[in-house]
Design a protein around this motif. Sequence first.
Motif, PDB file in Angstrom:
ATOM      1  N   LEU A 100      19.934 -10.622  -4.958  1.00  0.00           N
ATOM      2  CA  LEU A 100      20.127  -9.538  -3.772  1.00  0.00           C
ATOM      3  C   LEU A 100      21.566  -9.192  -4.438  1.00  0.00           C
ATOM      4  O   LEU A 100      21.676  -7.345  -4.005  1.00  0.00           O
ATOM      5  CB  LEU A 100      19.801  -9.502  -2.382  1.00  0.00           C
ATOM      6  N   ASP A 101      22.483  -9.969  -4.143  1.00  0.00           N
ATOM      7  CA  ASP A 101      23.647  -9.642  -3.714  1.00  0.00           C
ATOM      8  C   ASP A 101      24.092  -8.720  -5.517  1.00  0.00           C
ATOM      9  O   ASP A 101      24.739  -8.099  -6.124  1.00  0.00           O
ATOM     10  CB  ASP A 101      24.477 -10.555  -3.952  1.00  0.00           C
ATOM     11  N   GLY A 465       6.770 -21.904  -3.177  1.00  0.00           N
ATOM     12  CA  GLY A 465       7.864 -22.598  -3.346  1.00  0.00           C
ATOM     13  C   GLY A 465       8.962 -20.802  -2.748  1.00  0.00           C
ATOM     14  O   GLY A 465       8.382 -21.046  -1.471  1.00  0.00           O
ATOM     15  N   GLU A 466       9.767 -20.081  -3.432  1.00  0.00           N
ATOM     16  CA  GLU A 466      10.334 -19.342  -2.004  1.00  0.00           C
ATOM     17  C   GLU A 466       9.900 -17.642  -2.489  1.00  0.00           C
ATOM     18  O   GLU A 466      10.873 -17.321  -2.137  1.00  0.00           O
ATOM     19  CB  GLU A 466      11.394 -18.798  -2.735  1.00  0.00           C
ATOM     20  N   ALA A 467       8.795 -17.571  -2.985  1.00  0.00           N
ATOM     21  CA  ALA A 467       7.883 -16.312  -3.422  1.00  0.00           C
ATOM     22  C   ALA A 467       8.465 -15.628  -2.021  1.00  0.00           C
ATOM     23  O   ALA A 467       8.009 -16.079  -0.464  1.00  0.00           O
ATOM     24  CB  ALA A 467       7.380 -16.479  -3.922  1.00  0.00           C
ATOM     25  N   ARG A 468       8.578 -14.060  -2.205  1.00  0.00           N
ATOM     26  CA  ARG A 468       8.594 -13.098  -0.701  1.00  0.00           C
ATOM     27  C   ARG A 468       7.714 -11.731  -1.279  1.00  0.00           C
ATOM     28  O   ARG A 468       7.331 -12.063  -2.340  1.00  0.00           O
ATOM     29  CB  ARG A 468      10.014 -12.350  -0.249  1.00  0.00           C
ATOM     30  N   SER A 469       7.598 -11.154  -0.198  1.00  0.00           N
ATOM     31  CA  SER A 469       6.248 -10.078  -0.161  1.00  0.00           C
ATOM     32  C   SER A 469       7.186  -8.789  -0.466  1.00  0.00           C
ATOM     33  O   SER A 469       8.567  -8.856  -0.777  1.00  0.00           O
ATOM     34  CB  SER A 469       5.977 -10.096   1.418  1.00  0.00           C
ATOM     35  N   ASN A 470       6.659  -7.966  -1.146  1.00  0.00           N
ATOM     36  CA  ASN A 470       7.498  -6.606  -1.505  1.00  0.00           C
ATOM     37  C   ASN A 470       8.496  -6.567  -0.065  1.00  0.00           C
ATOM     38  O   ASN A 470       9.178  -5.162  -0.257  1.00  0.00           O
ATOM     39  CB  ASN A 470       6.679  -5.562  -2.237  1.00  0.00           C
ATOM     40  N   LEU A 471       7.554  -5.636   0.868  1.00  0.00           N
ATOM     41  CA  LEU A 471       8.092  -5.453   2.149  1.00  0.00           C
ATOM     42  C   LEU A 471       9.391  -5.310   2.300  1.00  0.00           C
ATOM     43  O   LEU A 471       9.910  -5.360   3.246  1.00  0.00           O
ATOM     44  CB  LEU A 471       7.050  -5.496   3.734  1.00  0.00           C
ATOM     45  N   ARG A 472       9.156  -6.963   2.381  1.00  0.00           N
ATOM     46  CA  ARG A 472      10.421  -7.855   2.929  1.00  0.00           C
ATOM     47  C   ARG A 472      11.556  -7.885   1.880  1.00  0.00           C
ATOM     48  O   ARG A 472      12.934  -7.287   1.952  1.00  0.00           O
ATOM     49  CB  ARG A 472       9.985  -9.839   2.595  1.00  0.00           C
ATOM     50  N   VAL A 473      11.348  -8.200   0.570  1.00  0.00           N
ATOM     51  CA  VAL A 473      12.479  -7.791  -0.474  1.00  0.00           C
ATOM     52  C   VAL A 473      12.922  -6.285  -0.375  1.00  0.00           C
ATOM     53  O   VAL A 473      14.628  -6.719  -0.625  1.00  0.00           O
ATOM     54  CB  VAL A 473      12.271  -8.442  -1.843  1.00  0.00           C
ATOM     55  N   PHE A 474      12.289  -5.369  -0.639  1.00  0.00           N
ATOM     56  CA  PHE A 474      12.605  -4.567  -0.790  1.00  0.00           C
ATOM     57  C   PHE A 474      13.369  -3.831   0.647  1.00  0.00           C
ATOM     58  O   PHE A 474      13.961  -2.907   0.733  1.00  0.00           O
ATOM     59  CB  PHE A 474      11.474  -3.546  -0.801  1.00  0.00           C
ATOM     60  N   GLU A 476      15.345  -5.582   2.801  1.00  0.00           N
ATOM     61  CA  GLU A 476      16.215  -6.274   2.400  1.00  0.00           C
ATOM     62  C   GLU A 476      17.568  -6.043   1.482  1.00  0.00           C
ATOM     63  O   GLU A 476      18.767  -5.890   1.664  1.00  0.00           O
ATOM     64  CB  GLU A 476      16.302  -8.468   2.170  1.00  0.00           C
ATOM     65  N   LEU A 477      16.786  -5.293   0.544  1.00  0.00           N
ATOM     66  CA  LEU A 477      17.588  -4.569  -0.188  1.00  0.00           C
ATOM     67  C   LEU A 477      17.951  -3.278   0.125  1.00  0.00           C
ATOM     68  O   LEU A 477      19.469  -3.177   0.527  1.00  0.00           O
ATOM     69  CB  LEU A 477      17.020  -3.936  -2.403  1.00  0.00           C
ATOM     70  N   ALA A 478      17.009  -2.414   0.732  1.00  0.00           N
ATOM     71  CA  ALA A 478      17.834  -1.213   1.365  1.00  0.00           C
ATOM     72  C   ALA A 478      18.688  -2.002   2.630  1.00  0.00           C
ATOM     73  O   ALA A 478      19.884  -0.613   2.122  1.00  0.00           O
ATOM     74  CB  ALA A 478      16.082  -0.395   2.133  1.00  0.00           C
ATOM     75  N   ALA A 479      18.252  -2.759   3.267  1.00  0.00           N
ATOM     76  CA  ALA A 479      19.716  -3.220   4.040  1.00  0.00           C
ATOM     77  C   ALA A 479      20.760  -3.056   3.570  1.00  0.00           C
ATOM     78  O   ALA A 479      22.220  -2.603   4.048  1.00  0.00           O
ATOM     79  CB  ALA A 479      19.027  -4.030   4.754  1.00  0.00           C
ATOM     80  N   ARG A 480      21.188  -4.254   2.505  1.00  0.00           N
ATOM     81  CA  ARG A 480      21.878  -4.213   1.540  1.00  0.00           C
ATOM     82  C   ARG A 480      22.506  -3.488   1.439  1.00  0.00           C
ATOM     83  O   ARG A 480      23.596  -2.694   0.710  1.00  0.00           O
ATOM     84  CB  ARG A 480      22.150  -5.711   0.048  1.00  0.00           C
ATOM     85  N   LEU A 481      22.334  -1.835   0.901  1.00  0.00           N
ATOM     86  CA  LEU A 481      22.163  -0.680   0.062  1.00  0.00           C
ATOM     87  C   LEU A 481      22.920   0.009   1.348  1.00  0.00           C
ATOM     88  O   LEU A 481      23.066   1.357   1.043  1.00  0.00           O
ATOM     89  CB  LEU A 481      21.288   0.227  -0.534  1.00  0.00           C
ATOM     90  N   GLY A 482      22.544  -0.042   2.083  1.00  0.00           N
ATOM     91  CA  GLY A 482      22.222   0.395   3.262  1.00  0.00           C
ATOM     92  C   GLY A 482      22.074   1.866   3.691  1.00  0.00           C
ATOM     93  O   GLY A 482      21.903   3.450   4.250  1.00  0.00           O
TER      94      GLY A 482
END
Length: 715
Positions: A100-101, A465-474, A476-482
Amino acid sequence: MTTADLAPASVGDTAVHHTACTLDCPDSCSLEVEVEHGRVAKVRAAPPEVAHPLVGGFICSKVGRISRHLYGEDRLLHPAARTGAKGDGDFRRISWSDALDLIVERMVEAKTTFGGESVLPLSYGGSNGLLTQDTADAIVFRRFGASQLARTVCAAPSTAAALGLYGKMAGVALEDYEYAQLAIVWGANPSSTGIHLVPILRAARARGGRLVVVDPRRTPLAKQADLHVQPRPGTDLCLALALHRELFRREDADLEFLAEHATGVDELRRRAEPWTFERAADVTGIPEQDIVRFYDLYRESSPAVIRCGWGVERNRNGGSAVAAILALPAVAGKFKVRAGGYTMSNSAAFRNVGWREPSPGTRIVNMNHVGRVLTDADAIQGPPIQVLFVYNANPLATLPNQELVRRGLAREDLFTVVFDQVLTDTARYADLVLPATTFLEHDDLAMGYGAMVLHDTKPVARPVGEARSNLRVFGELAARLGLPRDDDPRTEAEWRRAVLGRRRQRRLADEGLVLPETGRRPIQFVDVFPHAADGKVHLCPPSLDAESARGIYAFHPERGSEKYPLALISPSVPQTVSSTFGQLRRGHIPLEMHPDDAAARNLGPSAAERGEASSKAEGHGEDGMGRNTELARVFGALGGDKPRVRVFNEYGEVRCRVRLNPDLKPGVVLLPKGVWARSTESGTNACALAPDTLTDLGAGACFNDARVEVEALPD
Ligand SMILES: Nc1nc2c(c(=O)[nH]1)N[C@H]1C(S)=C(S)[C@@H](COP(=O)(O)OP(=O)(O)OC[C@H]3O[C@@H](n4cnc5c(=O)[nH]c(N)nc54)[C@H](O)[C@@H]3O)O[C@H]1N2
Ligand SMILES: Nc1nc2c(c(=O)[nH]1)N[C@H]1C(S)=C(S)[C@@H](COP(=O)(O)OP(=O)(O)OC[C@H]3O[C@@H](n4cnc5c(=O)[nH]c(N)nc54)[C@H](O)[C@@H]3O)O[C@H]1N2
Ligand code: SF4
Ligand SMILES: [Mo]
């Protein structure tokens, strides 16, 4: 039904859950899933008490065997960064946090240097429900100011036509087809693409109903039909206009209905005027007597219903063709009775669902032009694409002009993220892959576009494995992008409420599934009306008229091509949903070709040899699919080893083998849609031959305008 019915029940060590299928299929089945130790063991139809009525106790075999997809070797288990060359598919594992970084770094860098529009999200989302598309992802890309994508690869022309004529009006419920005196299946192959309609059509026939199929090939349903009308691909418009002309000319048109409920009647009549049966027969290649028979059957039957499929739209005349077909029940006066009218997409049964993130007004990239836009900075105004974020799609396998898409993905200066469940052909070109959960591992909401139903999709199995849902990934991405705002939904429950509205969400929680507000099975022009200010059907809508070159209902003939005389179609097949599950295919797929076309190229037995075989075949029975067993044997035997060929045109080529198929219209060849690179010798599929031209309405894809030649290759 209550929520208690939806809670998992334990049977020994196995938990049994009820959920729903979100795959790109009209039927939206209610499922029962057996889970052992957190893993999906069996999937079957949910029992009638908790299923919506269309399911009828069965589902398709591809979802029945979905554990091969969930736990197969192609499943992505963790984020990974590219180590090899683009296309090689070599990656090394990295952490979610580093992944994500890296995305944030590359998106911000691209925005600083080129502007936000240099980032392009690429998703189609056909196999997604209402929570995993256009929700948290919309927050990320729209608020960031990325380019927007016009999702035109499917349904764009049909939607433009249906909305232009009727607004958002629900169609005839598929269950009601049982009561049709005449059912017309036009450019659809429900035996593969919406299997629950098939037994209903059978029931209709048992009640004395008749069936007409309009398709360039003898589909399984065409073999059972009272009439199979076999047009050349891309010519349905001429057939539909000829029917309109005759309805007006013979005074079979329902003028009373039209006066009360329609606009644009005279315009449609005028535009249909040149299309005599004779001229239509000439252009479509349908014998004139078949058109006459079709006309008579339609005129004299009520209730008469048209199931318009997506095979009609995928060509240069697709939008007008769908419009002319959907106009038929209005002109012929077929509405106002149960099972009378048409069905296209039934998503119109629900209004105002979805999250609405305002558009940033950034430029819009047509999905069909992704290859051009990635490879030619001048193909679109504004900055070049520097970051491509692919999710809910497998563009290398599904977009036209495959070679251009491949060249774009191979660009060294393009940073590509692919977020998927499996290592798709597209993912092999990624700089970064992210593992996604499936609808059995995350929350979603399934909405049928054939079945009129909205229901909950619950995580029933542990994500691999470490699969994640779209809701979660986006998220987290939204949060990192402020980007988040205080009133954004955060939890799955908040997202459900935001997407459905409070009232529907409560109904869903109480009842397990929601049927349309308009009553369970609406009758067109009795319970539901065109969603327009005047409540009328607009037979010649000015907006569509302005959009199409030379106006709506103008026929665009094929560019004559002696070099590429064969029309290649690439319809859906039962084993896959678009390209989903394509990794599970064993062996290579063949090109299907009519024996006459094969003989003309020395790729199969001559007509004389076949004539001999046919006379021998007389008196032999047909198998369950309507194939003459002896003929099938002789074609197989005479064909010998399937010849190796090159199918080619100005866009690219596919190398594969040939299978003779007498059910195709001569001049038409077929490759299935959505096959993966591993399924052909050349690693290319029908998309390598599909032009990236656009349909007359809706700027949609013209897959079936592919024109090709076939030549033998040495074995
Ligand atoms: N198993 C399975 N189910 C699916 C899918 C899948 O890939 N696999 N895909 C899903 C999706 S995304 C969609 S859009 C739907 C599509 O499902 P359908 O509406 O059935 O559309 P297609 O499979 O594209 O083509 C249907 C038929 O149109 C015919 N056809 C091709 N060109 C023409 C033409 O010019 N005129 C006429 N009259 N017929 C023509 C083809 O021979 C084919 O039999 O199915 C959905 N369901
Ligand atoms: N030659 C030819 N090509 C065609 C067509 C044709 O007629 N002929 N038809 C076209 C049609 S009708 C359509 S609809 C398009 C479909 O084109 P695509 O949408 O590109 O095809 P799909 O196979 O549905 O790809 C969906 C991908 O999303 C992934 N996915 C599913 N759910 C999720 C999720 O929740 N999160 C994430 N991150 N990923 C997920 C799946 O694993 C899959 O790889 O193809 C088109 N391509
Ligand atoms: S793909 Fe279609 S038929 Fe198969 S389970 Fe899903 S909704 Fe049902
Ligand atoms: Mo589609």
